[in-house]
Scaffold this motif. Sequence first.
Motif, short mmCIF file in Angstrom:
data_model
loop_
_atom_site.label_atom_id
_atom_site.label_comp_id
_atom_site.label_asym_id
_atom_site.label_seq_id
_atom_site.Cartn_x
_atom_site.Cartn_y
_atom_site.Cartn_z
N PHE A 128 -1.66 -7.41 17.11
CA PHE A 128 -2.24 -8.22 16.05
C PHE A 128 -1.30 -9.38 15.80
N SER A 129 -1.82 -10.59 15.90
CA SER A 129 -0.97 -11.77 15.74
C SER A 129 -1.14 -12.44 14.39
N GLY A 130 -1.92 -11.82 13.51
CA GLY A 130 -2.15 -12.40 12.19
C GLY A 130 -1.04 -12.07 11.22
N ARG A 131 -1.24 -12.47 9.98
CA ARG A 131 -0.25 -12.21 8.94
C ARG A 131 -0.23 -10.73 8.57
N SER A 132 0.89 -10.31 8.01
CA SER A 132 0.99 -8.93 7.52
C SER A 132 0.07 -8.76 6.31
N MET A 133 -0.20 -7.51 5.95
CA MET A 133 -1.05 -7.25 4.78
C MET A 133 -0.45 -7.89 3.54
N ARG A 134 0.87 -7.78 3.40
CA ARG A 134 1.53 -8.35 2.23
C ARG A 134 1.38 -9.87 2.19
N ALA A 135 1.61 -10.51 3.32
CA ALA A 135 1.51 -11.97 3.38
C ALA A 135 0.07 -12.43 3.17
N ALA A 136 -0.88 -11.70 3.75
CA ALA A 136 -2.28 -12.09 3.65
C ALA A 136 -2.82 -12.00 2.23
N HIS A 137 -2.26 -11.13 1.41
CA HIS A 137 -2.77 -10.92 0.05
C HIS A 137 -1.89 -11.52 -1.04
N LEU A 139 -3.55 -14.07 -3.29
CA LEU A 139 -4.60 -13.45 -4.11
C LEU A 139 -3.99 -12.75 -5.32
N ILE A 140 -2.84 -12.17 -5.15
CA ILE A 140 -2.15 -11.50 -6.25
C ILE A 140 -1.63 -12.54 -7.24
N ALA A 141 -0.94 -13.54 -6.71
CA ALA A 141 -0.31 -14.55 -7.57
C ALA A 141 -1.32 -15.45 -8.27
N ASN A 142 -2.38 -15.84 -7.55
CA ASN A 142 -3.29 -16.85 -8.09
C ASN A 142 -4.62 -16.31 -8.60
N GLN A 143 -5.01 -15.13 -8.16
CA GLN A 143 -6.31 -14.59 -8.55
C GLN A 143 -6.21 -13.26 -9.29
N GLY A 144 -5.00 -12.71 -9.39
CA GLY A 144 -4.81 -11.47 -10.13
C GLY A 144 -5.28 -10.22 -9.42
N GLU A 169 -7.72 -2.41 -9.62
CA GLU A 169 -9.15 -2.42 -9.92
C GLU A 169 -9.94 -3.04 -8.76
N HIS A 170 -9.44 -4.13 -8.21
CA HIS A 170 -10.10 -4.79 -7.09
C HIS A 170 -10.01 -3.94 -5.83
N PHE A 171 -8.85 -3.36 -5.59
CA PHE A 171 -8.67 -2.49 -4.43
C PHE A 171 -9.68 -1.34 -4.48
N ASP A 172 -9.82 -0.72 -5.65
CA ASP A 172 -10.76 0.39 -5.82
C ASP A 172 -12.19 -0.05 -5.59
N ALA A 173 -12.54 -1.25 -6.06
CA ALA A 173 -13.91 -1.75 -5.88
C ALA A 173 -14.22 -1.96 -4.41
N ILE A 174 -13.27 -2.50 -3.66
CA ILE A 174 -13.48 -2.69 -2.22
C ILE A 174 -13.63 -1.34 -1.53
N ALA A 175 -12.80 -0.37 -1.92
CA ALA A 175 -12.90 0.97 -1.33
C ALA A 175 -14.26 1.59 -1.63
N VAL A 193 -1.42 5.46 -0.25
CA VAL A 193 -0.48 4.73 -1.11
C VAL A 193 0.15 3.58 -0.33
N GLN A 194 0.47 3.83 0.94
CA GLN A 194 1.10 2.79 1.76
C GLN A 194 0.20 1.56 1.88
N HIS A 195 -1.08 1.77 2.21
CA HIS A 195 -1.99 0.63 2.35
C HIS A 195 -2.20 -0.08 1.02
N ARG A 196 -2.39 0.69 -0.04
CA ARG A 196 -2.57 0.08 -1.37
C ARG A 196 -1.34 -0.74 -1.73
N ASN A 197 -0.15 -0.19 -1.51
CA ASN A 197 1.07 -0.91 -1.85
C ASN A 197 1.26 -2.15 -1.00
#
Length: 74
Positions: free
Chosen positions: A11-20, A23-28, A32-38, A65-69
């Motif tokens: 996978f040559s894309g960004r890490s999960m942390r970098a990709a999100h 969204l955390i900083a600017n969209q909050g 709750e959002h993680f649970d809705a997607i699940a 927990v690892q993926h959520r974190n």
Amino acid sequence: MTYAFGGSDTFSGRSMRAAHKDLIANQGLSDEHFDAIAENLVATLNDLSVPQDLIDEVVTIVGSVQHRNDVLNR
């Protein structure tokens, strides 16, 4: 998700942390959002008639927990 379910380990894309991060900083993005997607993922798998044992496996992997974190940068 492809990697999490045993697909290609290349996978040559960004890490999960970098990709999100923005969204955390600017969209909050939050738990709750993680649970809705699940919930939407489970509903889609049900609509596609995926067997319950496979849905349970998906929930275990995606909801770990690892993926959520990673997604929520904790």
